[in-house]
Scaffold this active site. Structure first.
Site, PDB file in Angstrom:
ATOM      1  N   CYS A 137       0.843  -1.197   0.000  1.00  0.00           N
ATOM      2  CA  CYS A 137       0.000   0.000   0.000  1.00  0.00           C
ATOM      3  C   CYS A 137       0.882   1.252   0.000  1.00  0.00           C
ATOM      4  O   CYS A 137       1.687   1.468   0.907  1.00  0.00           O
ATOM      5  CB  CYS A 137      -0.905   0.029   1.223  1.00  0.00           C
ATOM      6  SG  CYS A 137      -1.846   1.569   1.352  1.00  0.00           S
ATOM      7  N   ILE A 138       0.708   2.056  -1.027  1.00  0.00           N
ATOM      8  CA  ILE A 138       1.630   3.189  -1.209  1.00  0.00           C
ATOM      9  C   ILE A 138       1.493   4.227  -0.101  1.00  0.00           C
ATOM     10  O   ILE A 138       2.493   4.761   0.375  1.00  0.00           O
ATOM     11  CB  ILE A 138       1.471   3.812  -2.628  1.00  0.00           C
ATOM     12  CG1 ILE A 138       2.522   4.892  -2.859  1.00  0.00           C
ATOM     13  CG2 ILE A 138       0.077   4.384  -2.833  1.00  0.00           C
ATOM     14  CD1 ILE A 138       2.684   5.281  -4.309  1.00  0.00           C
TER      15      ILE A 138
END
Lengths: 138, 119
Positions: free
Chosen positions: A84-85
């Site tokens: 998840c960025i």
């Protein structure tokens, strides 16, 4: 042996690599699914799970390196390891692109992992028969 | 029905509430109309007028966006109201309708969803 339905799975890893047995369970469960012939659409690292994707992790000698184990599994099975960025940036896990964007001067995303948006997770809930979460803290 | 997100964490104790809401919003933009079940300490997320003494963003601001995102399936575990000492009138200002569920209905709700994520 009874015939088994082969299913499409998404694995969510929410615990950090220091949460030993939980982090290991995620890996071993994924491994077992692949061995049994199930499809693992993607592994999504969220919350503390993103710390798994640092190539700078250096556990003490003789201790398990869960990052390396995921990398091995990824290479052997062409697994998609999505990090998840937003959580990654929050926790100091960046790839070359993000490092340049924010002028951080260094990057540390381990090979085999890729930064991804939450949309990938949403897509997986649509595509997958099962979504299995590891390391949910409460 | 697709995904049920169970909210069990206090608003600011860790990132669970925010992280769960991020997933709810993204599912909604994928037109997956997620259901949200508030249980235990998670009910504290619903107190729009609670004073937020932390430097973190007020969770209530995200709740206010629910109608824009068409997030309409909101459930509250009735037993948790007593446990958290929250009276119904404190939920009057919620921007969305909610259903109170007893224990059997909570079980049923979980059975009716393909995916469950607990935060």
């Amino acid at each position: 042996m009874p015939a088994m339905d082969l299913l499409n799975y998404c694995i969510i890893v929410r615990c950090g690599p220091d949460q030993q047995s939980q982090a290991l369970s995620a890996l071993e469960f994924t491994q077992a699914l692949l061995t049994q012939g199930h499809n693992v659409e993607r592994v999504f690292f969220y919350q503390q799970g993103v710390l798994t994707a640092s190539r700078l992790r250096t556990p003490a000698q003789g201790e398990l390196n869960i990052t390396k184990l995921w990398q091995k599994l990824q290479v052997e099975n062409k697994l998609e390891l999505d990090v998840c960025i937003a959580a990654a940036l929050q926790n100091g896990i960046v790839d070359k692109t993000e490092s340049e964007r924010y002028e951080l001067g260094a990057y540390n995303l381990a090979s085999g992992f890729q930064l991804a948006g939450l949309g990938q997770l949403a897509g997986a809930t649509i595509a997958c028969d099962r979504v299995v979460t590891f390391g949910a803290s409460q | 029905m697709s995904t049920l997100i169970v909210m069990r964490s206090t608003p600011y104790g860790n990132t669970n509430a925010k992280d769960a809401l991020d997933i709810a919003l993204i599912l909604a933009t994928f037109e997956q109309s997620p259901s949200l079940l508030y249980q235990g300490a998670g009910l504290q997320q619903l107190l729009l007028h609670s004073q937020n003494t932390t430097p973190f963003k007020h969770i209530g601001n995200i709740l206010k966006a629910f109608p824009i995102y068409d997030i309409e399936q909101i459930y509250i575990d009735n037993a948790s109201l007593n446990e958290q000492n929250i009276s119904l009138d404190r939920l009057n200002d919620l921007p969305v309708e909610y259903k109170l569920l007893d224990t059997n209905q909570v079980t049923e709700l979980m059975h009716n969803h393909q995916h469950i994520m607990v935060f």
